[in-house]
Design an enzyme around this catalytic site. Structure first.
Site, PDB file in Angstrom:
ATOM      1  N   LYS A  32       6.737  39.025  16.852  1.00 10.71           N
ATOM      2  CA  LYS A  32       7.626  38.188  16.045  1.00 10.71           C
ATOM      3  C   LYS A  32       6.802  37.387  15.035  1.00 10.71           C
ATOM      4  O   LYS A  32       5.572  37.298  15.160  1.00 10.71           O
ATOM      5  CB  LYS A  32       8.400  37.245  16.958  1.00 10.71           C
ATOM      6  CG  LYS A  32       7.507  36.325  17.774  1.00 10.71           C
ATOM      7  CD  LYS A  32       8.225  35.769  18.982  1.00 10.71           C
ATOM      8  CE  LYS A  32       7.320  34.781  19.706  1.00 10.71           C
ATOM      9  NZ  LYS A  32       7.750  34.520  21.061  1.00 10.71           N
ATOM     10  N   TYR A 252      -7.639  13.529  -4.313  1.00 16.94           N
ATOM     11  CA  TYR A 252      -6.431  12.700  -4.439  1.00 16.94           C
ATOM     12  C   TYR A 252      -6.557  11.393  -3.653  1.00 16.94           C
ATOM     13  O   TYR A 252      -7.076  11.375  -2.541  1.00 16.94           O
ATOM     14  CB  TYR A 252      -5.227  13.446  -3.874  1.00 16.94           C
ATOM     15  CG  TYR A 252      -4.636  14.458  -4.823  1.00 16.94           C
ATOM     16  CD1 TYR A 252      -4.221  14.086  -6.101  1.00 16.94           C
ATOM     17  CD2 TYR A 252      -4.468  15.769  -4.415  1.00 16.94           C
ATOM     18  CE1 TYR A 252      -3.655  15.026  -6.960  1.00 16.94           C
ATOM     19  CE2 TYR A 252      -3.904  16.717  -5.262  1.00 16.94           C
ATOM     20  CZ  TYR A 252      -3.505  16.325  -6.540  1.00 16.94           C
ATOM     21  OH  TYR A 252      -2.948  17.251  -7.368  1.00 16.94           O
TER      22      TYR A 252
HETATM   23  C1  LIG Z   1       6.860  34.682  22.057  1.00 14.93           C
HETATM   24  C2  LIG Z   1       7.316  35.244  23.333  1.00 14.93           C
HETATM   25  C3  LIG Z   1       6.438  35.951  24.162  1.00 14.93           C
HETATM   26  C4  LIG Z   1       4.959  35.991  23.933  1.00 14.93           C
HETATM   27  O1  LIG Z   1       4.416  34.733  24.315  1.00 14.93           O
HETATM   28  P1  LIG Z   1       2.869  34.362  24.220  1.00 14.93           P
HETATM   29  O2  LIG Z   1       2.802  33.010  24.812  1.00 14.93           O
HETATM   30  O3  LIG Z   1       2.553  34.346  22.758  1.00 14.93           O
HETATM   31  O4  LIG Z   1       2.113  35.383  24.947  1.00 14.93           O
HETATM   32  C5  LIG Z   1       6.975  36.584  25.280  1.00 14.93           C
HETATM   33  N1  LIG Z   1       8.294  36.484  25.579  1.00 14.93           N
HETATM   34  C6  LIG Z   1       9.162  35.789  24.817  1.00 14.93           C
HETATM   35  C7  LIG Z   1      10.585  35.704  25.213  1.00 14.93           C
HETATM   36  C8  LIG Z   1       8.706  35.139  23.689  1.00 14.93           C
HETATM   37  O5  LIG Z   1       9.559  34.420  22.935  1.00 14.93           O
END
Ligand SMILES: *Cc1c(COP(=O)(O)O)cnc(C)c1O
Length: 362
Positions: A32, A252
Site C-alpha cells: 500500500k 529563513y
Molecule cells: C500495513 C498493514 C500490514 C503491514 O504492516 P507492517 O507493520 O508494515 O509490517 C499488514 N496488515 C495490514 C492489515 C496492514 O494494514
C-alpha cells in the site's frame, strides 16, 4: 534533483528472510501507499520474482494501478468495497477485504461466487467484524455466500514484543478465526502477522504472513537489532558552496548564526521532498566522508543548507551527491532522531525524487 536509491535485491532478500521464518506459511507483501514510498510498480514485480504471490494495498485505485504490473498475482484491497465499486473489483480481478457486515452485503450482491477476505477485529477497533458480527456469520453462513479466501486480523502492538495486547489478540484470533473457519465448508487460511508479528514467533504466524515495513528495511520492533537489510538511501546534490564569516545568518528567519569562518553547502532537497523540518535544528547530522556536516538554519521547501567546514572539499563541489540517509540502520536512526516513525519517513520520501533502482536479474 535528489536521488532515492532503492535496492530491490535487498527488498527480495528481506522478503525471503521473513518468509523463511515461517516455512509452513504463505508470505504476502503489504504494498500500500506505493509500496511505502519506494514504488509499487517496481517493488511488486521484484517481490513476485522472489516468489510472492499475494499483495495487499489499501485503496481500490492502488490495486487498479498495480494490476498491470502483477497480472497473475492475488491482489487484496484492505479498505474493501464501497457501494458502487464492486464492478471495478470484478473487472480487475481484485479480492476485497470485508471489514463489516455492510461490506459483506455489498459483496454478496455481486452474486455470491467471487472470493473475498473477512477481517475480524481482535482488539484494535479500527476495521473488522466485532465478536457479535462474527457470531452472526457463524449462525448464518448464507449471510456471506461467497468463497472466503482468507480470514485475517491485525495486531495493534506487535512492535512491542512484551505488550499484553499481543497475546490477547493472538488468543482472540485463534478462537474467533478458527470458529468462523470451522463454520464454513471450505478450508480457509488464517492471517494475523504484519512484519512485527512474524518476529513474535510461530504462535503468530498462522497460514499467511503480511509484512510491510520489514520488507522495506525498517525495524519491525521498537527494541533490539534490526534483522533486515536497508533498502533505501537518500542523496542530495550540492547546488552551490560559499564561505561566510561572522556576523552572518543562514536561511529563513535568520535563526542560525555562524560563530566563525564557515563553509556552507546548499543541497537540492527540502520539506516538499519529504525531508521535513523535523530533520533540522541539530536533530539529524549528515556525514560526508566520515565528517559531520550539520544542517544549519531552517530546512526550506526545496533546499537544505549544511555546514561542510569539516568535510573534505573534494567531496562537496557543486553537482556532487551528498548522502543524507544511508547506512545499515539509516531509516531507523532517522526515525529516532526526528520523532517520526519509519513508516512516515518512508511514505513521505519518494514522491519528488529521481528514483534509481538496483536489481540483479530483474
Ligand atoms: C500495513 C498493514 C500490514 C503491514 O504492516 P507492517 O507493520 O508494515 O509490517 C499488514 N496488515 C495490514 C492489515 C496492514 O494494514
Amino acid at each position: 534533483m535528489a536521488d532515492l536509491l532503492i535496492n530491490l535485491d535487498a527488498l527480495k532478500r528481506n522478503y525471503l528472510k521473513l518468509a523463511g521464518m515461517a516455512p509452513g506459511a504463505l508470505c504476502a507483501a503489504a504494498v500500500k501507499a506505493d509500496a511505502y514510498g519506494i514504488g509499487a510498480d517496481r517493488a511488486g514485480p521484484a517481490l513476485w520474482r522472489a516468489g510472492c504471490r499475494d499483495f495487499f494495498v489499501a485503496h481500490l485505485e492502488e490495486a487498479v494501478a498495480l494490476r498491470p504490473h502483477l497480472p497473475k498475482a492475488r491482489i487484496y484491497v484492505l479498505h474493501g468495497p464501497a457501494e458502487g465499486e464492486s464492478a471495478a473489483y470484478l473487472a480487475h480481478d481484485l479480492i476485497p477485504v470485508l471489514n463489516s457486515l455492510p461490506q459483506i452485503d455489498i459483496w454478496t450482491a455481486t452474486g455470491g461466487n467471487h472470493p473475498a477476505v473477512i477481517h475480524v477485529d481482535t482488539g484494535m477497533n479500527r476495521l473488522g467484524l466485532g465478536t457479535d458480527e462474527v457470531a452472526e456469520l457463524i449462525d448464518n453462513p448464507d449471510r456471506a455466500p461467497f468463497p472466503v479466501a482468507l480470514i485475517m486480523s491485525h495486531l495493534a502492538c506487535g512492535d512491542e514484543p512484551g505488550h499484553e495486547m499481543n497475546a490477547l489478540q493472538q488468543a482472540r484470533f485463534s478462537v474467533l478465526g478458527e470458529a468462523l473457519r470451522d463454520s464454513r465448508k471450505e478450508a480457509i487460511p488464517l492471517s494475523l502477522a504484519n512484519s512485527a508479528g512474524v518476529l513474535l514467533g510461530a504462535n503468530y504466524h498462522f497460514d499467511m504472513l503480511r509484512p510491510g515495513i520489514g520488507l522495506y528495511g525498517g525495524n519491525p520492533l521498537t527494541e533490539g537489532d534490526n534483522p533486515l537489510e536497508p533498502v533505501i538511501s537518500l542523496q542530495a546534490r550540492v547546488l552551490q558552496t560559499r564561505e561566510v564569516r561572522p556576523p552572518a545568518a543562514v536561511g529563513y528567519g535568520a535563526v542560525y548564526r555562524v560563530s566563525g569562518p564557515t563553509q556552507l553547502a546548499t543541497l537540492d532537497v527540502g520539506y516538499a521532498d519529504g525531508f521535513l523540518r523535523a530533520f533540522g535544528e541539530g536533530r539529524w547530522v549528515p556525514e560526508i566522508g566520515g565528517h559531520k556536516a550539520p544542517i544549519v538554519g531552517r530546512i526550506s521547501m526545496d533546499m537544505t543548507i549544511i555546514d561542510v567546514s569539516a568535510a573534505p572539499p573534494e567531496l562537496v563541489a557543486p553537482g556532487m551527491a551528498v548522502p543524507l540517509i544511508d547506512g545499515v540502520d539509516g531509516i531507523d536512526r532517522a526515525a529516532l532522531a526526528t520523532g517520526l516513525s519509519a513508516y512516515e519517513l518512508l511514505t513521505l520520501l519518494g514522491h519528488r525524487y529521481k528514483r534509481s533502482y538496483v536489481e540483479t536479474n530483474g
